[in-house]
Design a protein around this motif. Structure first.
Motif, PDB file in Angstrom:
ATOM      1  N   SER A  78       0.925  -1.241   0.094  1.00  0.00           N
ATOM      2  CA  SER A  78       0.077  -0.061  -0.061  1.00  0.00           C
ATOM      3  C   SER A  78       0.982   1.197   0.066  1.00  0.00           C
ATOM      4  O   SER A  78       0.597   2.289  -0.632  1.00  0.00           O
ATOM      5  CB  SER A  78      -0.961  -0.126   0.963  1.00  0.00           C
ATOM      6  N   CYS A  81       1.949   1.515  -3.621  1.00  0.00           N
ATOM      7  CA  CYS A  81       0.804   2.301  -4.427  1.00  0.00           C
ATOM      8  C   CYS A  81       0.519   3.689  -4.052  1.00  0.00           C
ATOM      9  O   CYS A  81       0.289   4.435  -5.108  1.00  0.00           O
ATOM     10  CB  CYS A  81      -0.405   1.393  -3.905  1.00  0.00           C
ATOM     11  N   VAL A  86      -1.055   4.042  -8.074  1.00  0.00           N
ATOM     12  CA  VAL A  86      -1.874   2.715  -8.473  1.00  0.00           C
ATOM     13  C   VAL A  86      -2.642   2.124  -7.575  1.00  0.00           C
ATOM     14  O   VAL A  86      -2.142   2.417  -6.360  1.00  0.00           O
ATOM     15  CB  VAL A  86      -0.867   1.576  -9.045  1.00  0.00           C
ATOM     16  N   HIS A  88      -4.083  -0.475  -4.778  1.00  0.00           N
ATOM     17  CA  HIS A  88      -3.662  -1.695  -4.311  1.00  0.00           C
ATOM     18  C   HIS A  88      -4.917  -2.764  -3.887  1.00  0.00           C
ATOM     19  O   HIS A  88      -5.856  -2.391  -3.452  1.00  0.00           O
ATOM     20  CB  HIS A  88      -3.353  -1.255  -2.582  1.00  0.00           C
ATOM     21  N   PHE A 143      -1.786  -1.708 -11.107  1.00  0.00           N
ATOM     22  CA  PHE A 143      -2.030  -2.326  -9.835  1.00  0.00           C
ATOM     23  C   PHE A 143      -0.895  -2.946  -9.349  1.00  0.00           C
ATOM     24  O   PHE A 143       0.012  -3.254  -9.763  1.00  0.00           O
ATOM     25  CB  PHE A 143      -3.341  -3.272  -9.754  1.00  0.00           C
ATOM     26  N   ILE A 144      -1.222  -3.007  -7.770  1.00  0.00           N
ATOM     27  CA  ILE A 144      -0.115  -3.939  -7.152  1.00  0.00           C
ATOM     28  C   ILE A 144      -1.151  -4.804  -6.605  1.00  0.00           C
ATOM     29  O   ILE A 144      -1.997  -4.616  -5.583  1.00  0.00           O
ATOM     30  CB  ILE A 144       0.706  -3.466  -6.134  1.00  0.00           C
TER      31      ILE A 144
END
Ligand SMILES: Nc1ncnc2c1ncn2[C@@H]1O[C@H](COP(=O)(O)OP(=O)(O)O)[C@@H](O)[C@H]1O
Length: 294
Positions: A78, A81, A86, A88, A143-144
Motif C-alpha cells: 500500500s 501504491c 496505482v 492496491h 495495480f499492485i
C-alpha cells in the motif's frame, strides 16, 4: 532497453541507469525462464472476465506481492501504491469485504477463512475479476496485487489473462512471522493496520539479529482496536503450512519466468522501506515525490 526500464515502463524514462540488486536478481533468474511453460490455460474461469490486455507503454505497472502471512505485504504494497499512484488490490481485503456484507457467500467464506484455509479458486477469481473490471470501467490503470496468486492454478490463470511485470517476494524468518501475526491489530473505525508486537531476535544459526519496533496506533484508535479472527496461533500456523504447500511453488513459477525479485526484510519499516525503494530503483523517485509535496 534495460530490463529495469522494461519492467518500470511508466515510472521514468529508460535512463540506462546502472544495474542494481533488483536488476541482478532478475537477470540471473530470467536465464532459466522457459517458453514452453507459458501456455495459456484452458480453464473456464480464464474466460469469465472482461479484461483488456494492454501494451505496457499504454498502462501503469502491474506487480504482484508474494510472501507469508505476517510478512508485511499489505504494508509495503500500500505504501508503494501511494507513491506510484496505482490501486492496491488485496484479495484478503476483498474476502473480508464479502464477509462483512450480508451476501450469500458470507457464511461459506467465514468458515474457510477462520480455519486458515484457502477460498476456492472460483470464488477468489470471481471477486478479483469483479474488482479489476470495476477499476477498468473507472479508468484505473495498473495495480499492485497482494495475496494473489496463491496457487499454481491461480498463477496460470492470471498469466493467461494479464501481463504481470514484476513479482516481489518478501521474506522473514518463520518465528518472526508468527509474532507479527499475533501482534496485528486493526482499527474498527478508520480501518488502518497496526502491530503491537515488539520483536527482538538474536542473531543465531547464520540468521542476522533483527528488531522491529511496534507500529502503535494514535490515541483515538486505541480503544477501537480489533484482532482478525484468523490471527490466532493455531490458525496462523495452518496458514503458514498452506503457504509452504501451495504458494511456495508460485515463487518458482515466477522465478522461472524471470519475474521474481526476492527481498529479505532487514528489519522494521524504518530499515526496510528505504532498502526496498533502493532495490526497486525508486529511491530517487521518493525524493522527488516528497520534494514535490514539501
Ligand atoms: N488468492 C487467494 N486464494 C484463496 N484464498 C485467499 C486468497 N487471498 C485471500 N484468501 C483468503 O483470505 C484469507 C485472508 O487473506 P490475507 O489477508 O491475504 O491473509 P494473510 O495474512 O494470510 O496473507 C486467507 O487466509 C484466505 O482464506
Amino acid at each position: 532497453m534495460t530490463t529495469l526500464a522494461r519492467l518500470l515502463p511508466k515510472l521514468r524514462p529508460a535512463s540506462g541507469a546502472s544495474s542494481s540488486y533488483f536488476q541482478r536478481c532478475l537477470s540471473s533468474s530470467s536465464a532459466a525462464a522457459s517458453q514452453s511453460e507459458s501456455q495459456i490455460p484452458s480453464h473456464p474461469l480464464f474466460f469469465s472476465a472482461n479484461l483488456t490486455r494492454r501494451d505496457p507503454k499504454d498502462r501503469n505497472l502491474q506487480w504482484v506481492f508474494l510472501g507469508c502471512p505476517g510478512v508485511g505485504k499489505g504494508t509495503y504494497a500500500s505504501r508503494l501504491c501511494n507513491l506510484l499512484g496505482v490501486p492496491h488490490i488485496a484479495t484478503g481485503d476483498l474476502v473480508r469485504d464479502e464477509l462483512s456484507s450480508a451476501g450469500a457467500l458470507s457464511a461459506q467464506l467465514k468458515e474457510i477463512v477462520n480455519q486458515g484455509k484457502l477460498v476456492s479458486d472460483e470464488i477468489i477469481l470471481s471477486l478479483l475479476w469483479k474488482r479489476l473490471e470495476g477499476g477498468q470501467d473507472k479508468g484505473q490503470s495498473g495495480f499492485i496485487l497482494d495475496g494473489f496468486p496463491r496457487t499454481i492454478k491461480q498463477a496460470e490463470i492470471l498469466e493467461g489473462m494479464i501481463d504481470i511485470d514484476l513479482v516481489v517476494n518478501l521474506k522473514l524468518p518463520e518465528d518472526i512471522l508468527i509474532e507479527k501475526c499475533l501482534g496485528r491489530r486493526l482499527c474498527s473505525q478508520c480501518g488502518k493496520n497496526f502491530n503491537i508486537a515488539s520483536i527482538n531476535v538474536k542473531g543465531e544459526n547464520g540468521n542476522p539479529a533483527m528488531s522491529m519496533a511496534p507500529l502503535l496506533p494514535p490515541e483515538n484508535c486505541m480503544s477501537k482496536l480489533i484482532t482478525r479472527t484468523d490471527d490466532t496461533e493455531e490458525v496462523v500456523r495452518e496458514r503458514l503450512r498452506i503457504y509452504n504447500d501451495k504458494t511456495q511453488p508460485v515463487e518458482d513459477f515466477y522465478r522461472r519466468r524471470g519475474k521474481l525479485l526476492e527481498f529479505n526484510l532487514p528489519g522494521g519499516i524504518p530499515e526496510s522501506w528505504p532498502k526496498l525503494l533502493q532495490v526497486l530503483d525508486l529511491d530517487d523517485y521518493e525524493d522527488k515525490q516528497s520534494a514535490a509535496t514539501a
